[in-house]
Design a protein around this motif. Structure first.
Motif, PDB file in Angstrom:
ATOM      1  N   SER A 141      49.189  10.642  22.335  1.00 52.13           N
ATOM      2  CA  SER A 141      50.652  10.668  22.298  1.00 52.13           C
ATOM      3  C   SER A 141      51.226  11.019  23.666  1.00 52.13           C
ATOM      4  O   SER A 141      52.281  10.519  24.040  1.00 52.13           O
ATOM      5  N   TRP A 142      50.536  11.855  24.422  1.00 47.43           N
ATOM      6  CA  TRP A 142      51.011  12.210  25.751  1.00 47.43           C
ATOM      7  C   TRP A 142      50.878  11.040  26.718  1.00 47.43           C
ATOM      8  O   TRP A 142      51.623  10.954  27.683  1.00 47.43           O
ATOM      9  N   ASN A 143      49.930  10.182  26.459  1.00 46.19           N
ATOM     10  CA  ASN A 143      49.668   9.068  27.358  1.00 46.19           C
ATOM     11  C   ASN A 143      50.289   7.764  26.878  1.00 46.19           C
ATOM     12  O   ASN A 143      50.086   6.723  27.492  1.00 46.19           O
ATOM     13  N   TYR A 179      34.978   5.656  21.901  1.00 47.43           N
ATOM     14  CA  TYR A 179      34.804   7.069  21.568  1.00 47.43           C
ATOM     15  C   TYR A 179      35.683   7.382  20.367  1.00 47.43           C
ATOM     16  O   TYR A 179      36.865   7.032  20.351  1.00 47.43           O
ATOM     17  N   THR A 180      35.104   8.042  19.373  1.00 50.59           N
ATOM     18  CA  THR A 180      35.851   8.419  18.178  1.00 50.59           C
ATOM     19  C   THR A 180      35.517   9.857  17.801  1.00 50.59           C
ATOM     20  O   THR A 180      34.488  10.398  18.206  1.00 50.59           O
ATOM     21  N   ALA A 181      36.388  10.443  17.013  1.00 49.80           N
ATOM     22  CA  ALA A 181      36.169  11.802  16.510  1.00 49.80           C
ATOM     23  C   ALA A 181      36.249  11.773  14.992  1.00 49.80           C
ATOM     24  O   ALA A 181      36.963  10.949  14.405  1.00 49.80           O
ATOM     25  N   LEU A 182      35.513  12.649  14.367  1.00 46.02           N
ATOM     26  CA  LEU A 182      35.530  12.760  12.915  1.00 46.02           C
ATOM     27  C   LEU A 182      36.950  13.087  12.458  1.00 46.02           C
ATOM     28  O   LEU A 182      37.583  14.026  12.967  1.00 46.02           O
ATOM     29  N   PRO A 232      38.925  19.165  14.860  1.00 43.97           N
ATOM     30  CA  PRO A 232      39.741  19.565  16.014  1.00 43.97           C
ATOM     31  C   PRO A 232      39.739  18.504  17.120  1.00 43.97           C
ATOM     32  O   PRO A 232      40.764  18.297  17.776  1.00 43.97           O
ATOM     33  N   SER A 233      38.624  17.815  17.286  1.00 46.34           N
ATOM     34  CA  SER A 233      38.561  16.757  18.305  1.00 46.34           C
ATOM     35  C   SER A 233      39.461  15.587  17.942  1.00 46.34           C
ATOM     36  O   SER A 233      40.092  14.979  18.815  1.00 46.34           O
ATOM     37  N   HIS A 234      39.551  15.273  16.662  1.00 46.17           N
ATOM     38  CA  HIS A 234      40.426  14.191  16.202  1.00 46.17           C
ATOM     39  C   HIS A 234      41.878  14.534  16.521  1.00 46.17           C
ATOM     40  O   HIS A 234      42.630  13.703  17.039  1.00 46.17           O
ATOM     41  N   GLU A 235      42.266  15.743  16.233  1.00 50.43           N
ATOM     42  CA  GLU A 235      43.638  16.177  16.517  1.00 50.43           C
ATOM     43  C   GLU A 235      43.885  16.178  18.027  1.00 50.43           C
ATOM     44  O   GLU A 235      44.945  15.749  18.488  1.00 50.43           O
ATOM     45  N   ALA A 236      42.907  16.620  18.803  1.00 45.36           N
ATOM     46  CA  ALA A 236      43.059  16.641  20.256  1.00 45.36           C
ATOM     47  C   ALA A 236      43.225  15.223  20.807  1.00 45.36           C
ATOM     48  O   ALA A 236      44.046  14.997  21.700  1.00 45.36           O
ATOM     49  N   LEU A 237      42.464  14.264  20.276  1.00 45.69           N
ATOM     50  CA  LEU A 237      42.612  12.873  20.717  1.00 45.69           C
ATOM     51  C   LEU A 237      43.985  12.328  20.353  1.00 45.69           C
ATOM     52  O   LEU A 237      44.594  11.594  21.131  1.00 45.69           O
ATOM     53  N   ARG A 238      44.467  12.691  19.170  1.00 49.39           N
ATOM     54  CA  ARG A 238      45.797  12.249  18.759  1.00 49.39           C
ATOM     55  C   ARG A 238      46.854  12.787  19.719  1.00 49.39           C
ATOM     56  O   ARG A 238      47.748  12.066  20.168  1.00 49.39           O
ATOM     57  N   MET A 252      44.753  10.367  29.243  1.00 52.55           N
ATOM     58  CA  MET A 252      43.550   9.700  29.625  1.00 52.55           C
ATOM     59  C   MET A 252      42.361  10.583  29.263  1.00 52.55           C
ATOM     60  O   MET A 252      42.352  11.741  29.581  1.00 52.55           O
ATOM     61  N   LEU A 253      41.362   9.982  28.665  1.00 50.04           N
ATOM     62  CA  LEU A 253      40.200  10.756  28.253  1.00 50.04           C
ATOM     63  C   LEU A 253      39.412  11.265  29.452  1.00 50.04           C
ATOM     64  O   LEU A 253      39.103  12.444  29.565  1.00 50.04           O
ATOM     65  N   PHE A 254      39.088  10.367  30.396  1.00 54.71           N
ATOM     66  CA  PHE A 254      38.308  10.769  31.566  1.00 54.71           C
ATOM     67  C   PHE A 254      39.205  11.033  32.766  1.00 54.71           C
ATOM     68  O   PHE A 254      39.208  12.107  33.324  1.00 54.71           O
ATOM     69  N   LEU A 255      39.917  10.006  33.203  1.00 54.62           N
ATOM     70  CA  LEU A 255      40.843  10.114  34.323  1.00 54.62           C
ATOM     71  C   LEU A 255      41.705   8.868  34.333  1.00 54.62           C
ATOM     72  O   LEU A 255      41.462   7.926  33.588  1.00 54.62           O
ATOM     73  N   ASP A 256      42.706   8.875  35.174  1.00 54.37           N
ATOM     74  CA  ASP A 256      43.606   7.737  35.288  1.00 54.37           C
ATOM     75  C   ASP A 256      42.915   6.672  36.128  1.00 54.37           C
ATOM     76  O   ASP A 256      42.790   6.812  37.349  1.00 54.37           O
ATOM     77  N   LEU A 257      42.452   5.602  35.494  1.00 56.81           N
ATOM     78  CA  LEU A 257      41.722   4.557  36.211  1.00 56.81           C
ATOM     79  C   LEU A 257      42.573   3.854  37.251  1.00 56.81           C
ATOM     80  O   LEU A 257      42.041   3.266  38.191  1.00 56.81           O
ATOM     81  N   ALA A 258      43.882   3.939  37.130  1.00 57.13           N
ATOM     82  CA  ALA A 258      44.753   3.343  38.140  1.00 57.13           C
ATOM     83  C   ALA A 258      44.547   4.008  39.501  1.00 57.13           C
ATOM     84  O   ALA A 258      44.821   3.413  40.535  1.00 57.13           O
ATOM     85  N   GLU A 259      44.024   5.228  39.508  1.00 52.89           N
ATOM     86  CA  GLU A 259      43.749   5.943  40.754  1.00 52.89           C
ATOM     87  C   GLU A 259      42.446   5.482  41.407  1.00 52.89           C
ATOM     88  O   GLU A 259      42.186   5.819  42.560  1.00 52.89           O
ATOM     89  N   ILE A 260      41.622   4.756  40.671  1.00 51.45           N
ATOM     90  CA  ILE A 260      40.294   4.350  41.133  1.00 51.45           C
ATOM     91  C   ILE A 260      40.309   2.861  41.459  1.00 51.45           C
ATOM     92  O   ILE A 260      40.724   2.053  40.623  1.00 51.45           O
TER      93      ILE A 260
END
Length: 152
Positions: free
Chosen positions: A135-137, A118-121, A125-131, A1-9
């Protein structure tokens, strides 16, 4: 999750402006929180101008005014801003520093709703981090052992 797990909110508390001011996990994500928060308040004021007297908006402004001094200060400033995009810098707890471009998409059939992407170039490094974060989520496929009844 980019910000937080919305299921918790709770659904009623998922407005970005509410999360920016009242959710410490979101507040701590933005490197330049004060700038982001002031922009969010200015966009909220634009929404208030488009929907005067909306009871949900009135309730939200009241709640934020009671619970956050920064919100009260910026709301009293009467700033108005519409922004369709920009760049945000985040400290995401799972993957670290992110620099993301964002864009607001208006829902034509429901003008009070917007979608922010939200997108990364690519290759950054941000693109790889989003990938990695994606994958974790990734949700595992849901298997249904028995047929689901859909009614008569």
């Amino acid at each position: 999750m980019l910000f937080l797990d919305l299921a918790e909110i709770p659904v009623a508390h998922r407005a970005l402006v509410r999360l920016v001011f009242l959710e410490p996990r979101v507040r701590g994500l933005f490197v330049n929180w004060e700038q982001v928060a002031a922009e969010v308040v200015d966009r909220l004021r634009m929404a208030a101008a488009r929907m005067p007297g909306d009871p949900r908006l009135t309730q939200l402004v009241g709640e934020l005014s009671v619970h956050d001094a920064d919100f009260r200060r910026w709301w009293a400033g009467h700033g108005v801003r519409t922004m369709a995009g920009g760049r945000k810098r985040l400290r995401q707890p799972t993957v670290g520093a992110l620099e993301l471009d964002w864009q607001v998409l208006q829902v034509l059939t429901a003008s009070e709703q917007t979608l922010v992407t939200y997108t990364a170039l690519e290759g950054s490094p941000s693109h790889e981090a989003l990938r990695i974060l994606g994958s974790w989520n990734a949700a595992a496929p849901v298997l249904c052992p028995e047929p689901i009844e859909t009614g008569p």
